[in-house]
Motif scaffolding. Structure first.
Motif, PDB file in Angstrom:
ATOM      1  N   UNK A   3     -15.409  36.768  13.588  1.00 11.20           N
ATOM      2  CA  UNK A   3     -16.770  36.841  13.399  1.00 11.20           C
ATOM      3  C   UNK A   3     -16.727  36.488  11.804  1.00 11.20           C
ATOM      4  N   UNK A   4     -17.726  35.683  11.531  1.00  9.53           N
ATOM      5  CA  UNK A   4     -18.042  35.257  10.153  1.00  9.53           C
ATOM      6  C   UNK A   4     -19.410  35.600   9.586  1.00  9.53           C
ATOM      7  N   UNK A   5     -19.528  36.147   8.413  1.00 15.16           N
ATOM      8  CA  UNK A   5     -20.647  36.745   7.963  1.00 15.16           C
ATOM      9  C   UNK A   5     -20.958  35.671   6.689  1.00 15.16           C
ATOM     10  N   UNK A   6     -22.188  35.505   6.685  1.00 13.44           N
ATOM     11  CA  UNK A   6     -22.777  34.727   5.533  1.00 13.44           C
ATOM     12  C   UNK A   6     -24.044  35.231   4.662  1.00 13.44           C
ATOM     13  N   UNK A   7     -23.789  35.508   3.438  1.00 15.14           N
ATOM     14  CA  UNK A   7     -24.420  35.991   2.325  1.00 15.14           C
ATOM     15  C   UNK A   7     -25.188  34.839   1.617  1.00 15.14           C
ATOM     16  N   UNK A   8     -26.154  34.427   2.232  1.00 10.16           N
ATOM     17  CA  UNK A   8     -26.759  33.155   1.689  1.00 10.16           C
ATOM     18  C   UNK A   8     -27.670  33.387   0.457  1.00 10.16           C
ATOM     19  N   UNK A   9     -27.466  32.483  -0.861  1.00 11.28           N
ATOM     20  CA  UNK A   9     -28.148  32.633  -1.780  1.00 11.28           C
ATOM     21  C   UNK A   9     -28.615  31.341  -2.251  1.00 11.28           C
ATOM     22  N   UNK A  10     -29.590  31.244  -3.227  1.00 13.41           N
ATOM     23  CA  UNK A  10     -30.252  30.232  -3.993  1.00 13.41           C
ATOM     24  C   UNK A  10     -28.992  29.263  -4.438  1.00 13.41           C
ATOM     25  N   UNK A  11     -28.130  29.694  -5.197  1.00 15.66           N
ATOM     26  CA  UNK A  11     -27.103  29.027  -5.865  1.00 15.66           C
ATOM     27  C   UNK A  11     -25.560  29.309  -5.029  1.00 15.66           C
ATOM     28  N   UNK A  12     -25.382  30.378  -4.734  1.00 12.99           N
ATOM     29  CA  UNK A  12     -24.304  30.971  -4.242  1.00 12.99           C
ATOM     30  C   UNK A  12     -24.342  31.433  -2.910  1.00 12.99           C
ATOM     31  N   UNK A  29     -14.409  33.792   0.758  1.00 20.96           N
ATOM     32  CA  UNK A  29     -14.711  32.740  -0.377  1.00 20.96           C
ATOM     33  C   UNK A  29     -16.316  33.105  -0.699  1.00 20.96           C
ATOM     34  N   UNK A  30     -16.482  32.397  -1.958  1.00 15.30           N
ATOM     35  CA  UNK A  30     -17.899  32.149  -2.357  1.00 15.30           C
ATOM     36  C   UNK A  30     -17.950  30.622  -2.756  1.00 15.30           C
ATOM     37  N   UNK A  31     -19.131  29.928  -2.086  1.00 12.94           N
ATOM     38  CA  UNK A  31     -19.211  28.486  -2.331  1.00 12.94           C
ATOM     39  C   UNK A  31     -20.527  28.406  -2.744  1.00 12.94           C
ATOM     40  N   UNK A  32     -20.594  27.114  -3.350  1.00 11.47           N
ATOM     41  CA  UNK A  32     -21.987  26.483  -3.770  1.00 11.47           C
ATOM     42  C   UNK A  32     -22.872  26.433  -2.483  1.00 11.47           C
ATOM     43  N   UNK A  33     -24.352  26.846  -2.420  1.00  8.88           N
ATOM     44  CA  UNK A  33     -24.970  27.033  -1.317  1.00  8.88           C
ATOM     45  C   UNK A  33     -25.234  25.772  -0.688  1.00  8.88           C
ATOM     46  N   UNK A  34     -25.214  24.441  -1.277  1.00 10.11           N
ATOM     47  CA  UNK A  34     -25.633  23.251  -0.951  1.00 10.11           C
ATOM     48  C   UNK A  34     -24.518  22.778  -0.198  1.00 10.11           C
ATOM     49  N   UNK A  35     -23.114  23.498  -0.076  1.00 12.17           N
ATOM     50  CA  UNK A  35     -22.247  22.881   0.633  1.00 12.17           C
ATOM     51  C   UNK A  35     -21.776  23.756   1.798  1.00 12.17           C
ATOM     52  N   UNK A  39     -18.715  23.378   4.528  1.00 11.65           N
ATOM     53  CA  UNK A  39     -17.635  24.043   4.382  1.00 11.65           C
ATOM     54  C   UNK A  39     -17.793  24.820   6.015  1.00 11.65           C
ATOM     55  N   UNK A  40     -18.801  25.116   6.611  1.00  7.69           N
ATOM     56  CA  UNK A  40     -18.810  25.705   7.991  1.00  7.69           C
ATOM     57  C   UNK A  40     -18.021  24.603   8.817  1.00  7.69           C
ATOM     58  N   UNK A  41     -18.520  23.532   8.867  1.00  7.95           N
ATOM     59  CA  UNK A  41     -18.051  22.338   9.640  1.00  7.95           C
ATOM     60  C   UNK A  41     -16.466  22.355   9.830  1.00  7.95           C
ATOM     61  N   UNK A  73     -34.720  28.777   5.887  1.00  5.58           N
ATOM     62  CA  UNK A  73     -34.602  27.223   5.909  1.00  5.58           C
ATOM     63  C   UNK A  73     -33.094  27.032   6.284  1.00  5.58           C
ATOM     64  N   UNK A  74     -32.185  27.640   5.730  1.00  8.32           N
ATOM     65  CA  UNK A  74     -30.780  27.660   5.882  1.00  8.32           C
ATOM     66  C   UNK A  74     -30.408  27.811   7.304  1.00  8.32           C
TER      67      UNK A  74
END
Length: 136
Positions: A3-12, A29-35, A39-41, A73-74
């Protein structure tokens, strides 16, 4: 399956994942949100993921917070990209505060506590651990 959890934010975006047995939540990890979609793919191609949790930001009174439209939107993008992936929204109201407290409790220095990426990753981990605890 994980199970994967995502804490989606404006930048990260903070990402946490369980082990195969779905017993332990760990920060990934923490990634840039636009990626995030890219990343998930890649991640889904390598790892078997059964379900994805995405935080639902609410104010104390239960109404959506100001970041809700960004996250919605995400979610729409996520569903379009991964239509077969099981998705669940989870309350993330206290995760950032808890993440910060966890950093203090574990003795991280002030400089490390200012690492917002680390806060996002710990927030995702707390969200996932909370979900696992309620599931049992």
């Amino acid at each position: 399956m994980r199970i994967l959890a995502i804490d989606y934010g404006l930048k990260r975006t903070g990402i946490a994942v369980t082990d195969e047995m779905q017993m332990i939540a760990s920060g990934l990890t923490t990634i840039a949100s636009e990626t995030a979609v890219n990343f998930l793919t890649d991640y889904f191609a390598k790892e078997k993921v059964e379900k994805v949790l995405i935080g639902e930001p609410k104010q104390m009174n239960g109404l959506p917070s100001e970041s809700a439209p960004l996250i919605e939107a995400f979610v729409v993008k996520f569903i379009a990209q991964f239509p077969d992936m099981q998705l669940e929204r989870v309350d993330e109201r206290f995760t950032s505060k808890m993440a910060f407290q966890t950093m203090i409790d574990s003795g991280l220095k002030k400089k490390q506590r200012q690492d917002k990426g680390l806060i996002d990753e710990i927030s995702a981990t707390i969200m996932l651990q909370d979900y696992l605890s309620r599931k049992k």
